[in-house]
Structures are given as structure tokens and as C-alpha cells.
Scaffold this motif. Structure first.
Motif, short mmCIF file in Angstrom:
data_model
loop_
_atom_site.label_atom_id
_atom_site.label_comp_id
_atom_site.label_asym_id
_atom_site.label_seq_id
_atom_site.Cartn_x
_atom_site.Cartn_y
_atom_site.Cartn_z
N ASP A 133 0.84 -1.20 0.00
CA ASP A 133 0.00 0.00 0.00
C ASP A 133 0.87 1.25 0.00
OD1 ASP A 133 -2.25 -1.56 0.09
OD2 ASP A 133 -2.52 -1.40 2.26
N GLY A 134 0.46 2.24 -0.77
CA GLY A 134 1.19 3.49 -0.81
C GLY A 134 2.31 3.54 -1.83
N THR A 135 2.57 2.42 -2.50
CA THR A 135 3.61 2.41 -3.54
C THR A 135 3.16 3.25 -4.72
OG1 THR A 135 4.23 0.17 -2.88
CG2 THR A 135 5.01 0.93 -5.03
N SER A 136 4.07 4.04 -5.26
CA SER A 136 3.70 4.87 -6.41
C SER A 136 3.39 3.98 -7.62
CB SER A 136 4.82 5.84 -6.77
OG SER A 136 5.90 5.18 -7.39
N ALA A 137 2.48 4.47 -8.44
CA ALA A 137 2.10 3.70 -9.63
C ALA A 137 3.29 3.46 -10.53
CB ALA A 137 0.99 4.44 -10.39
N LEU A 138 4.17 4.44 -10.65
CA LEU A 138 5.34 4.30 -11.53
C LEU A 138 6.27 3.21 -11.04
CD1 LEU A 138 6.99 5.19 -13.94
CD2 LEU A 138 8.02 6.97 -12.49
N VAL A 139 6.59 3.22 -9.73
CA VAL A 139 7.50 2.21 -9.17
C VAL A 139 6.90 0.82 -9.31
CG1 VAL A 139 8.55 1.37 -7.03
CG2 VAL A 139 8.65 3.80 -7.60
N ALA A 140 5.63 0.67 -8.93
CA ALA A 140 4.98 -0.64 -9.00
C ALA A 140 4.93 -1.16 -10.42
CB ALA A 140 3.58 -0.55 -8.41
N THR A 141 4.52 -0.31 -11.33
CA THR A 141 4.34 -0.74 -12.73
C THR A 141 5.68 -1.06 -13.37
OG1 THR A 141 2.38 0.67 -12.87
CG2 THR A 141 3.29 -0.13 -14.93
N ALA A 142 6.68 -0.21 -13.16
CA ALA A 142 8.00 -0.45 -13.76
C ALA A 142 8.63 -1.73 -13.22
CB ALA A 142 8.91 0.75 -13.50
N THR A 143 8.45 -2.00 -11.93
CA THR A 143 9.03 -3.21 -11.33
C THR A 143 8.36 -4.45 -11.90
OG1 THR A 143 9.51 -2.00 -9.29
CG2 THR A 143 9.52 -4.40 -9.17
N ILE A 144 7.04 -4.46 -11.92
CA ILE A 144 6.31 -5.62 -12.45
C ILE A 144 6.63 -5.81 -13.93
CG2 ILE A 144 3.99 -6.45 -13.03
CD1 ILE A 144 3.11 -5.23 -10.30
N ALA A 145 6.68 -4.72 -14.68
CA ALA A 145 7.00 -4.81 -16.11
C ALA A 145 8.37 -5.42 -16.32
CB ALA A 145 6.92 -3.42 -16.74
N ALA A 146 9.36 -5.00 -15.54
CA ALA A 146 10.73 -5.50 -15.70
C ALA A 146 10.83 -6.98 -15.33
CB ALA A 146 11.69 -4.67 -14.86
N VAL A 147 10.20 -7.37 -14.22
CA VAL A 147 10.28 -8.77 -13.77
C VAL A 147 9.61 -9.70 -14.78
CG1 VAL A 147 9.51 -10.40 -12.00
CG2 VAL A 147 10.53 -8.21 -11.33
N LEU A 148 8.42 -9.33 -15.24
CA LEU A 148 7.72 -10.19 -16.20
C LEU A 148 8.47 -10.26 -17.52
CD1 LEU A 148 3.99 -9.29 -15.50
CD2 LEU A 148 5.16 -11.42 -14.98
#
Length: 200
Positions: A133-148
Motif C-alpha cells: 500500500d502506498g507504492t507509487s504507480a510508476l515504481v509498482a508498474t515499472a518493477t512488475i513490467a521488468a520482472v515479467l
């Protein structure tokens, strides 16, 4: 850490590496056309998931909550597309006698994941299970995008190489049509499982 990267990576590897509509399409393409000819399709499939990740990360889930009927319709339209691909796979043959046949290209690969219900479930699960909770959309999305993407760049070529290896042993034999029917059947089974059993 705002995103649980290691658990996310384990989840992503388990999902990307297991059978599903995209992997069945990669397997069939490798079997029909060979690994090298299939590479543009492989690249398109890998990058196509990014077309889902970023919109979800920046608010598409809010739209899904406000218009659930739209996403139900999308889910079934996507399933119909995957089943149509399976029908094409069932009628393909591995020999090179059909001079007009060409491997699907980058653009064809690009739309596989946006029309793949397993991909949607995987990505939504990544955001809901591994982002604090509270994670910025950019950080969350970029991390998930990179891992996948990292998992896809490793595992999608392996599925395609597997198809090529299978083809070398059955092309031109009596087993050939049964291989293609089996690949098509697995594709249909995987998408039906996602639709009706809630699999990811």
C-alpha cells in the motif's frame, strides 16, 4: 521495499513458464517454422504483455470495477480469438512444401497477450499480491513490467525451441497431424481453464 521483488519473480516464473495460450502459440510456431523464423513473433509476444501492464498500473483496474460487463465481454472475445488461433494450428503442417506459408511476425505476436486471459489474470495478481500500500504507480508498474519481461525473455524462446525440437522428430511422419491437433487442443484447454476455473 515497496514491491516484493523475489516473491514476484517466483510467481512470474511459475506463470510464464507453464502452459497457456501464449506458450502453446510459441510452441506451435516453433514447430511449424523453426526457431529462427519465429523470433519476430517471440519478440512480439514478449513485448505485448507491456501493453497490458502499464494501463493496469495506471488505473485500468478502476475502469474494470466501474464497467465489469465490458471486461467480461473482452474476456470472451479474447477466448474466441485464441480458439481461432488453435484452429489454425490444428490445420498447419510442419513440412516446408507450402512455399507461401510464412511465420507470424512481430505484430501478430504483439496482440497475443492483450487477448490472452491468462496474461490479464497474471498481471492483476502481480499488482494485488506483491505491491505494498502506498507504492507509487510508476515504481509498482515499472518493477512488475521488468520482472515479467525478464521471465519472458528467458522462457518464451525455450518454448519455441521446444516446438522446433519436437518438429524435427515428427515432421512428415504419420504423427505430424496428431501433434498439431494436440497443440491446438492444449491451447483450447488452457484458455477454457482460465475462463471457467479461474486459473492464472
Amino acid at each position: 521495499m515497496t514491491v516484493a521483488v523475489l516473491p514476484l519473480a517466483i510467481f512470474a516464473a511459475s506463470q510464464v513458464g507453464t502452459p497457456g495460450p501464449a506458450n502453446m502459440a510459441l510452441l506451435a510456431t516453433g514447430a511449424r517454422f523453426g526457431f529462427r523464423a519465429a523470433l519476430p513473433f517471440v519478440a512480439g509476444v514478449a513485448l505485448g504483455k507491456q501493453l497490458i501492464i502499464w494501463p493496469i498500473g495506471f488505473g485500468l483496474m478502476q475502469l474494470a470495477e466501474s464497467a465489469p460487463g465490458l471486461f467480461t465481454a473482452l474476456k470472451y472475445a479474447s477466448a474466441a480469438y485464441i480458439i481461432w488461433l488453435a484452429w489454425k494450428v490444428a490445420n498447419l503442417r510442419l513440412g516446408v512444401s507450402d512455399a507461401g506459408a510464412r511465420a507470424p511476425g512481430f505484430a501478430a505476436g504483439l496482440i497475443v497477450h492483450p487477448l490472452n486471459p491468462k496474461a490479464w489474470a497474471m498481471i492483476v495478481g502481480s499488482f494485488t499480491a506483491f505491491v505494498a500500500d502506498g507504492t507509487s504507480a510508476l515504481v509498482a508498474t515499472a518493477t512488475i513490467a521488468a520482472v515479467l519481461l525478464a521471465c519472458q525473455l528467458l522462457m518464451h524462446p525455450l518454448w519455441t525451441l521446444g516446438g522446433e525440437a519436437i518438429a524435427k522428430s515428427v515432421a512428415g511422419t504419420k504423427l505430424e497431424p496428431y501433434l498439431m491437433y494436440t497443440l491446438a487442443g492444449l491451447t483450447v484447454a488452457s484458455v477454457l481453464f482460465v475462463l471457467f476455473a479461474g486459473g492464472a
